[in-house]
Design a protein around this motif. Sequence first.
Motif, PDB file in Angstrom:
ATOM      1  N   GLU A 114       3.662  -8.865  16.704  1.00  0.00           N
ATOM      2  CA  GLU A 114       4.322  -8.005  15.737  1.00  0.00           C
ATOM      3  C   GLU A 114       4.475  -6.601  16.314  1.00  0.00           C
ATOM      4  O   GLU A 114       3.569  -6.086  16.962  1.00  0.00           O
ATOM      5  N   LYS A 115       5.625  -6.007  16.052  1.00  0.00           N
ATOM      6  CA  LYS A 115       5.873  -4.658  16.546  1.00  0.00           C
ATOM      7  C   LYS A 115       6.022  -3.706  15.364  1.00  0.00           C
ATOM      8  O   LYS A 115       6.762  -3.984  14.420  1.00  0.00           O
ATOM      9  N   LEU A 116       5.330  -2.580  15.424  1.00  0.00           N
ATOM     10  CA  LEU A 116       5.405  -1.574  14.374  1.00  0.00           C
ATOM     11  C   LEU A 116       6.062  -0.312  14.911  1.00  0.00           C
ATOM     12  O   LEU A 116       5.858   0.057  16.068  1.00  0.00           O
ATOM     13  N   ARG A 117       6.837   0.358  14.072  1.00  0.00           N
ATOM     14  CA  ARG A 117       7.415   1.633  14.445  1.00  0.00           C
ATOM     15  C   ARG A 117       6.347   2.709  14.384  1.00  0.00           C
ATOM     16  O   ARG A 117       5.337   2.573  13.701  1.00  0.00           O
ATOM     17  N   TRP A 118       6.606   3.800  15.077  1.00  0.00           N
ATOM     18  CA  TRP A 118       5.602   4.858  15.174  1.00  0.00           C
ATOM     19  C   TRP A 118       5.240   5.411  13.802  1.00  0.00           C
ATOM     20  O   TRP A 118       4.086   5.751  13.546  1.00  0.00           O
ATOM     21  N   ILE A 119       6.217   5.471  12.879  1.00  0.00           N
ATOM     22  CA  ILE A 119       5.935   6.035  11.562  1.00  0.00           C
ATOM     23  C   ILE A 119       4.978   5.137  10.788  1.00  0.00           C
ATOM     24  O   ILE A 119       4.153   5.603   9.994  1.00  0.00           O
ATOM     25  N   GLN A 120       5.050   3.838  11.037  1.00  0.00           N
ATOM     26  CA  GLN A 120       4.150   2.910  10.366  1.00  0.00           C
ATOM     27  C   GLN A 120       2.745   2.965  10.964  1.00  0.00           C
ATOM     28  O   GLN A 120       1.750   2.883  10.252  1.00  0.00           O
ATOM     29  N   LEU A 121       2.680   3.121  12.286  1.00  0.00           N
ATOM     30  CA  LEU A 121       1.376   3.302  12.925  1.00  0.00           C
ATOM     31  C   LEU A 121       0.718   4.584  12.421  1.00  0.00           C
ATOM     32  O   LEU A 121      -0.485   4.627  12.170  1.00  0.00           O
ATOM     33  N   PHE A 122       1.530   5.635  12.259  1.00  0.00           N
ATOM     34  CA  PHE A 122       1.013   6.887  11.709  1.00  0.00           C
ATOM     35  C   PHE A 122       0.497   6.666  10.289  1.00  0.00           C
ATOM     36  O   PHE A 122      -0.555   7.197   9.895  1.00  0.00           O
ATOM     37  N   GLY A 123       1.226   5.866   9.501  1.00  0.00           N
ATOM     38  CA  GLY A 123       0.795   5.588   8.129  1.00  0.00           C
ATOM     39  C   GLY A 123      -0.520   4.841   8.068  1.00  0.00           C
ATOM     40  O   GLY A 123      -1.372   5.130   7.223  1.00  0.00           O
ATOM     41  N   VAL A 124      -0.698   3.866   8.962  1.00  0.00           N
ATOM     42  CA  VAL A 124      -1.969   3.137   9.021  1.00  0.00           C
ATOM     43  C   VAL A 124      -3.113   4.090   9.322  1.00  0.00           C
ATOM     44  O   VAL A 124      -4.168   4.068   8.680  1.00  0.00           O
ATOM     45  N   ALA A 125      -2.905   4.967  10.331  1.00  0.00           N
ATOM     46  CA  ALA A 125      -3.956   5.912  10.712  1.00  0.00           C
ATOM     47  C   ALA A 125      -4.255   6.893   9.581  1.00  0.00           C
ATOM     48  O   ALA A 125      -5.420   7.210   9.304  1.00  0.00           O
ATOM     49  N   LEU A 126      -3.203   7.353   8.897  1.00  0.00           N
ATOM     50  CA  LEU A 126      -3.393   8.321   7.818  1.00  0.00           C
ATOM     51  C   LEU A 126      -4.130   7.694   6.637  1.00  0.00           C
ATOM     52  O   LEU A 126      -5.042   8.305   6.050  1.00  0.00           O
ATOM     53  N   SER A 127      -3.758   6.467   6.269  1.00  0.00           N
ATOM     54  CA  SER A 127      -4.430   5.819   5.138  1.00  0.00           C
ATOM     55  C   SER A 127      -5.880   5.482   5.482  1.00  0.00           C
ATOM     56  O   SER A 127      -6.768   5.563   4.630  1.00  0.00           O
ATOM     57  N   SER A 243       0.521  -7.035   8.670  1.00  0.00           N
ATOM     58  CA  SER A 243       0.242  -5.617   8.895  1.00  0.00           C
ATOM     59  C   SER A 243       0.511  -4.781   7.654  1.00  0.00           C
ATOM     60  O   SER A 243      -0.325  -3.993   7.212  1.00  0.00           O
ATOM     61  N   GLN A 244       1.699  -4.943   7.059  1.00  0.00           N
ATOM     62  CA  GLN A 244       2.059  -4.119   5.917  1.00  0.00           C
ATOM     63  C   GLN A 244       1.270  -4.488   4.665  1.00  0.00           C
ATOM     64  O   GLN A 244       0.881  -3.615   3.895  1.00  0.00           O
ATOM     65  N   ALA A 245       1.036  -5.779   4.446  1.00  0.00           N
ATOM     66  CA  ALA A 245       0.279  -6.183   3.262  1.00  0.00           C
ATOM     67  C   ALA A 245      -1.161  -5.696   3.342  1.00  0.00           C
ATOM     68  O   ALA A 245      -1.729  -5.210   2.360  1.00  0.00           O
ATOM     69  N   SER A 246      -1.773  -5.792   4.518  1.00  0.00           N
ATOM     70  CA  SER A 246      -3.182  -5.430   4.648  1.00  0.00           C
ATOM     71  C   SER A 246      -3.417  -3.934   4.510  1.00  0.00           C
ATOM     72  O   SER A 246      -4.519  -3.511   4.169  1.00  0.00           O
ATOM     73  N   VAL A 247      -2.390  -3.100   4.782  1.00  0.00           N
ATOM     74  CA  VAL A 247      -2.603  -1.659   4.686  1.00  0.00           C
ATOM     75  C   VAL A 247      -2.924  -1.248   3.253  1.00  0.00           C
ATOM     76  O   VAL A 247      -3.575  -0.227   3.020  1.00  0.00           O
ATOM     77  N   TYR A 248      -2.499  -2.044   2.283  1.00  0.00           N
ATOM     78  CA  TYR A 248      -2.822  -1.724   0.894  1.00  0.00           C
ATOM     79  C   TYR A 248      -4.314  -1.823   0.611  1.00  0.00           C
ATOM     80  O   TYR A 248      -4.813  -1.255  -0.360  1.00  0.00           O
ATOM     81  N   LEU A 249      -5.043  -2.543   1.468  1.00  0.00           N
ATOM     82  CA  LEU A 249      -6.483  -2.641   1.280  1.00  0.00           C
ATOM     83  C   LEU A 249      -7.163  -1.281   1.481  1.00  0.00           C
ATOM     84  O   LEU A 249      -8.319  -1.114   1.115  1.00  0.00           O
ATOM     85  N   ASN A 250      -6.442  -0.322   2.063  1.00  0.00           N
ATOM     86  CA  ASN A 250      -6.989   1.024   2.167  1.00  0.00           C
ATOM     87  C   ASN A 250      -7.112   1.698   0.808  1.00  0.00           C
ATOM     88  O   ASN A 250      -7.757   2.744   0.680  1.00  0.00           O
ATOM     89  N   PHE A 251      -6.468   1.126  -0.210  1.00  0.00           N
ATOM     90  CA  PHE A 251      -6.631   1.643  -1.568  1.00  0.00           C
ATOM     91  C   PHE A 251      -7.981   1.238  -2.167  1.00  0.00           C
ATOM     92  O   PHE A 251      -8.358   1.753  -3.223  1.00  0.00           O
ATOM     93  N   LEU A 252      -8.692   0.317  -1.526  1.00  0.00           N
ATOM     94  CA  LEU A 252      -9.934  -0.196  -2.111  1.00  0.00           C
ATOM     95  C   LEU A 252     -10.963   0.893  -2.424  1.00  0.00           C
ATOM     96  O   LEU A 252     -11.546   0.889  -3.513  1.00  0.00           O
TER      97      LEU A 252
END
Length: 296
Positions: A114-127, A243-252
């Motif tokens: 899977e390939k992620l754009r830089w803005i999405q990688l930034f979002g993962v790191a920020l969350s 990748s995108q679904a699991s990032v919501y787990l940062n809301f836990l």
Amino acid sequence: MRAYLMCILVVVFYSGNILVGKALADLPPFTIAFLRVAVAFVVLLPFGYRGAREAAPLFRRHFKPLLFMTVTGVAAFTTFLYAALQFTSATNVSVLEAAIPAVTVALSAWLLREKLRWIQLFGVALSLFGSVWVVLEGQVFQLGNLGWNTGDALMVGAVASWALYSIGVRKYLHLFPSYGSVLVMSGLSVLMLLPFMAGEWLILGVPDLGSSGHWWGLVYLGVFPSVVALILYNRAVAILGASQASVYLNFLPVGTMLGAYFLLGETITAMQVLGAGLVIAGVLFTTRTKRAGAGG
């Protein structure tokens, strides 16, 4: 939009899992995990039996991936989580659980290409940073002073299990009927966990299960995190990708914080509100654009 709503409901139900799990901490971990999946199996039986019976040849043909998802997402993750709560603090558990999306992204890039754009990688790191900020109330530079212990090592196992499960869902779950697959995985988990629970009772003694509070808690764990949330998460992964679904787990951590405020009367600090904002911003960045080459 529907997939994002599914992810939010998953967070709500899994936040309740942490709160109820803490309330049941006087029960040993294999007992909680076994009774949770046993309740889930009974609840799912009328909904999934027909689909599971009709798909029996599929389950036999693809037994290895089915077993992989069962071990990682149903049996191992729940056992690791409840065992960790026996040895470590909820703060440490929340910090480590916030690493699930980052681990999933790394494994998805490695195993699924899977390939992620830089803005999405930034979002993962920020969350991820926002999640750590919430549980540490802004004292992010004190992360090394939390006193890591056996429970933290168990939570590392939980994080790895769920990340691998997310990848398994993305790659294999489309092969099976929705309700039938969760029913079969729950049934297999009952068989897997039964000898471990029996050994736990032989060593520690039979726990007191007569309390109505215990059973209400176990019913919640068996219905909402084990059935409803799992089905919603599986569908969200199929639409959005692991990748995108699991990032919501940062809301836990945020959901757990809100649950503690409304249910346990705990206070919410300004630092925690700021961290919650960072989590939300990170998720928005991550889900703003589709992954390069993503389907759905």
